[in-house]
Write an enzyme that holds these catalytic residues in place. Structure first.
Site, mmCIF file in Angstrom:
data_model
loop_
_atom_site.group_PDB
_atom_site.id
_atom_site.type_symbol
_atom_site.label_atom_id
_atom_site.label_comp_id
_atom_site.label_asym_id
_atom_site.label_seq_id
_atom_site.Cartn_x
_atom_site.Cartn_y
_atom_site.Cartn_z
ATOM 1 N N ASP A 64 0.757 -1.123 -0.035
ATOM 2 C CA ASP A 64 -0.103 0.046 0.072
ATOM 3 C C ASP A 64 0.776 1.136 0.035
ATOM 4 O O ASP A 64 2.068 1.169 0.397
ATOM 5 C CB ASP A 64 -0.897 -0.005 1.159
ATOM 6 N N ASP A 70 -0.362 5.087 1.285
ATOM 7 C CA ASP A 70 -0.682 5.933 2.436
ATOM 8 C C ASP A 70 -0.470 5.222 3.610
ATOM 9 O O ASP A 70 -0.975 4.154 3.980
ATOM 10 C CB ASP A 70 -2.068 6.615 2.368
ATOM 11 N N ASP A 123 -2.237 -0.631 5.705
ATOM 12 C CA ASP A 123 -2.485 -0.282 7.484
ATOM 13 C C ASP A 123 -3.947 -0.180 7.713
ATOM 14 O O ASP A 123 -4.315 -0.001 8.653
ATOM 15 C CB ASP A 123 -2.086 1.298 7.512
HETATM 16 MG MG LIG Z 1 -2.976 3.031 3.467
#
Ligand SMILES: [Mg+2]
Length: 177
Positions: free
Chosen positions: A10, A12, A137
């Site tokens: 990922d 961000d 996340d």
């Molecule tokens: Mg993320």
């Protein structure tokens, strides 16, 4: 074809520090500090006064939000090593914020030049991914994912316990290299 295992990563809060941009813009607009501690267990917009929440929710839609984001510590070095051992893809749910596309693409080209654009996946629902590992996340991105999810530690996911948590890129390297 390759026999290498496939790793999806990922952007961000995993390689790009978008919390820093929330902090920067919140300070600019309201002259207030947004501490990382205040973000524990909740999205950024829920950590501010009710009258400021709408503004924060709009930030990622604004042009430039994703431009020149700081890089998460050690992600370049460890991903460079991982790119030799794995088939490495960057997988970001960019469709949520259409203004982010060009900034995200340029950011990847600038900071991760060893990852070919063919390995950039700008998507919506990540359950479409076919990979052995996904580092993310947001735990909801592991729903329907058939490989192993590694939850990259971030303030908002502090209370998530269903997945193996990794706290840094050094730790990711120890597990996957
Ligand atoms: Mg993320």
């Amino acid at each position: 074809m390759t026999n290498k295992k496939r790793l999806a990563v990922d952007m961000d809060e995993v390689i790009a520090d978008s919390i820093a941009r929330f902090q920067e813009w919140y300070g600019r607009d309201f002259q207030l500090e947004l501490s990382r501690e205040s973000l524990r267990g909740r999205p950024a917009a829920d950590a501010v006064a009710p009258e400021h929440q709408a503004a924060l929710r709009e930030y990622p839609n604004a042009e430039g939000f994703f431009r020149d984001l700081p890089i998460i510590a050690d992600s370049q070095e460890v991903l460079f090593e991982l790119s030799k051992k794995y088939e490495l893809f960057i997988a970001t749910a960019a469709m949520e914020f259409p203004n982010s596309f060009v900034d995200k693409y340029n950011w990847l080209q600038q900071h991760f030049p060893f990852i070919h654009w063919r390995n950039f996946v700008f998507c919506g629902d990540k359950s479409i991914l076919n990979a052995d590992f996904l580092i993310d996340d947001n735990a909801y991105n592991f729903d329907g994912f058939h490989g192993e999810g590694l939850l990259f530690d971030a303030p908002h996911n502090a209370h998530e316990t269903r997945y193996r948590r990794v706290h840094s890129w050094r730790e990711v390297g120890e597990i996957l290299l």
